[in-house]
Design a protein around this motif. Sequence first.
Motif, PDB file in Angstrom:
ATOM      1  N   ASN A  94      43.677  26.427  30.777  1.00  0.00           N
ATOM      2  CA  ASN A  94      43.392  27.612  29.953  1.00  0.00           C
ATOM      3  C   ASN A  94      41.903  27.945  29.905  1.00  0.00           C
ATOM      4  O   ASN A  94      41.372  28.328  28.860  1.00  0.00           O
ATOM      5  CB  ASN A  94      43.962  27.453  28.536  1.00  0.00           C
ATOM      6  N   ARG A  95      41.227  27.780  31.035  1.00  0.00           N
ATOM      7  CA  ARG A  95      39.799  28.101  31.128  1.00  0.00           C
ATOM      8  C   ARG A  95      39.623  29.583  31.425  1.00  0.00           C
ATOM      9  O   ARG A  95      40.480  30.212  32.057  1.00  0.00           O
ATOM     10  CB  ARG A  95      39.142  27.298  32.258  1.00  0.00           C
ATOM     11  N   ASP A  96      38.528  30.135  30.995  1.00  0.00           N
ATOM     12  CA  ASP A  96      38.173  31.513  31.310  1.00  0.00           C
ATOM     13  C   ASP A  96      37.607  31.514  32.729  1.00  0.00           C
ATOM     14  O   ASP A  96      36.440  31.181  32.948  1.00  0.00           O
ATOM     15  CB  ASP A  96      37.148  32.032  30.305  1.00  0.00           C
ATOM     16  N   ILE A  97      38.432  31.844  33.691  1.00  0.00           N
ATOM     17  CA  ILE A  97      38.078  31.739  35.107  1.00  0.00           C
ATOM     18  C   ILE A  97      36.878  32.619  35.435  1.00  0.00           C
ATOM     19  O   ILE A  97      35.956  32.189  36.132  1.00  0.00           O
ATOM     20  CB  ILE A  97      39.285  32.080  35.993  1.00  0.00           C
ATOM     21  N   ARG A  98      36.852  33.804  34.941  1.00  0.00           N
ATOM     22  CA  ARG A  98      35.740  34.705  35.235  1.00  0.00           C
ATOM     23  C   ARG A  98      34.434  34.162  34.665  1.00  0.00           C
ATOM     24  O   ARG A  98      33.389  34.233  35.307  1.00  0.00           O
ATOM     25  CB  ARG A  98      36.050  36.095  34.674  1.00  0.00           C
ATOM     26  N   ARG A 144      43.832  27.285  40.171  1.00  0.00           N
ATOM     27  CA  ARG A 144      45.081  26.787  39.555  1.00  0.00           C
ATOM     28  C   ARG A 144      44.753  25.803  38.424  1.00  0.00           C
ATOM     29  O   ARG A 144      45.324  25.883  37.335  1.00  0.00           O
ATOM     30  CB  ARG A 144      45.987  26.126  40.574  1.00  0.00           C
ATOM     31  N   ARG A 145      43.821  24.885  38.678  1.00  0.00           N
ATOM     32  CA  ARG A 145      43.460  23.909  37.649  1.00  0.00           C
ATOM     33  C   ARG A 145      42.847  24.598  36.428  1.00  0.00           C
ATOM     34  O   ARG A 145      43.125  24.205  35.289  1.00  0.00           O
ATOM     35  CB  ARG A 145      42.510  22.853  38.218  1.00  0.00           C
ATOM     36  N   MET A 146      42.036  25.610  36.652  1.00  0.00           N
ATOM     37  CA  MET A 146      41.457  26.339  35.520  1.00  0.00           C
ATOM     38  C   MET A 146      42.549  27.053  34.721  1.00  0.00           C
ATOM     39  O   MET A 146      42.495  27.087  33.492  1.00  0.00           O
ATOM     40  CB  MET A 146      40.388  27.330  35.985  1.00  0.00           C
ATOM     41  N   ASP A 168      58.834  31.494  41.530  1.00  0.00           N
ATOM     42  CA  ASP A 168      58.380  30.935  40.264  1.00  0.00           C
ATOM     43  C   ASP A 168      57.297  31.827  39.652  1.00  0.00           C
ATOM     44  O   ASP A 168      56.320  32.183  40.316  1.00  0.00           O
ATOM     45  CB  ASP A 168      57.834  29.521  40.495  1.00  0.00           C
ATOM     46  N   LYS A 169      57.459  32.168  38.379  1.00  0.00           N
ATOM     47  CA  LYS A 169      56.521  33.071  37.709  1.00  0.00           C
ATOM     48  C   LYS A 169      55.099  32.519  37.700  1.00  0.00           C
ATOM     49  O   LYS A 169      54.145  33.248  37.964  1.00  0.00           O
ATOM     50  CB  LYS A 169      56.984  33.342  36.287  1.00  0.00           C
ATOM     51  N   ALA A 170      54.941  31.227  37.415  1.00  0.00           N
ATOM     52  CA  ALA A 170      53.602  30.629  37.375  1.00  0.00           C
ATOM     53  C   ALA A 170      52.939  30.696  38.746  1.00  0.00           C
ATOM     54  O   ALA A 170      51.731  30.952  38.839  1.00  0.00           O
ATOM     55  CB  ALA A 170      53.681  29.182  36.879  1.00  0.00           C
ATOM     56  N   ASP A 171      53.696  30.477  39.794  1.00  0.00           N
ATOM     57  CA  ASP A 171      53.143  30.564  41.151  1.00  0.00           C
ATOM     58  C   ASP A 171      52.741  31.995  41.495  1.00  0.00           C
ATOM     59  O   ASP A 171      51.723  32.219  42.151  1.00  0.00           O
ATOM     60  CB  ASP A 171      54.136  30.035  42.189  1.00  0.00           C
ATOM     61  N   ARG A 172      53.532  32.971  41.048  1.00  0.00           N
ATOM     62  CA  ARG A 172      53.177  34.378  41.278  1.00  0.00           C
ATOM     63  C   ARG A 172      51.903  34.735  40.529  1.00  0.00           C
ATOM     64  O   ARG A 172      51.029  35.421  41.064  1.00  0.00           O
ATOM     65  CB  ARG A 172      54.307  35.303  40.848  1.00  0.00           C
ATOM     66  N   GLU A 230      48.357  35.907  42.232  1.00  0.00           N
ATOM     67  CA  GLU A 230      47.696  37.142  41.807  1.00  0.00           C
ATOM     68  C   GLU A 230      46.266  36.851  41.342  1.00  0.00           C
ATOM     69  O   GLU A 230      45.320  37.558  41.708  1.00  0.00           O
ATOM     70  CB  GLU A 230      48.491  37.784  40.661  1.00  0.00           C
ATOM     71  N   ARG A 231      46.095  35.791  40.570  1.00  0.00           N
ATOM     72  CA  ARG A 231      44.767  35.464  40.044  1.00  0.00           C
ATOM     73  C   ARG A 231      43.805  35.067  41.150  1.00  0.00           C
ATOM     74  O   ARG A 231      42.633  35.438  41.142  1.00  0.00           O
ATOM     75  CB  ARG A 231      44.879  34.346  39.002  1.00  0.00           C
TER      76      ARG A 231
END
Length: 121
Positions: free
Chosen positions: A53-57, A47-49, A85-89, A93-94
């Motif tokens: 806007n960090r590249d999680i992968r 969530r913090r990444m 909430d869209k951000a929570d969805r 998913e991520r």
Amino acid sequence: MRFVIGGKNSGKRAFVKNEYGIADIPRADYDTVMTERAVGDFHSFIRRMMEDNRDIRAVTDKMLAENPDIIIISDEIGYGVVPMDKADREWRERVGRECCYIAEKAEKVIRVICGIGNVIT
């Protein structure tokens, strides 16, 4: 790398402490995932990444390259009610996708239920 997953408050941290003899398990952040033997709350780190806007992968790949013996602990968050909430969805998913990626790369995946570790792979 070992990946330990399970529901919230399912005994994951206690399992890792007992199984691997680790006294302290810090929350995952940019520094701990590169240096610590074990990190918890990986789902929150994702969530913090996302918020940063960090590249999680890319961060995950760097972590696995620089700290290949790490034990990653994450809550399973894909069960239950889908958030309105869209951000929570998107976060849910991520987390699911990153957990699949980590599990694919892991030497061992352990699901903890009621404090009991079950090796998945």
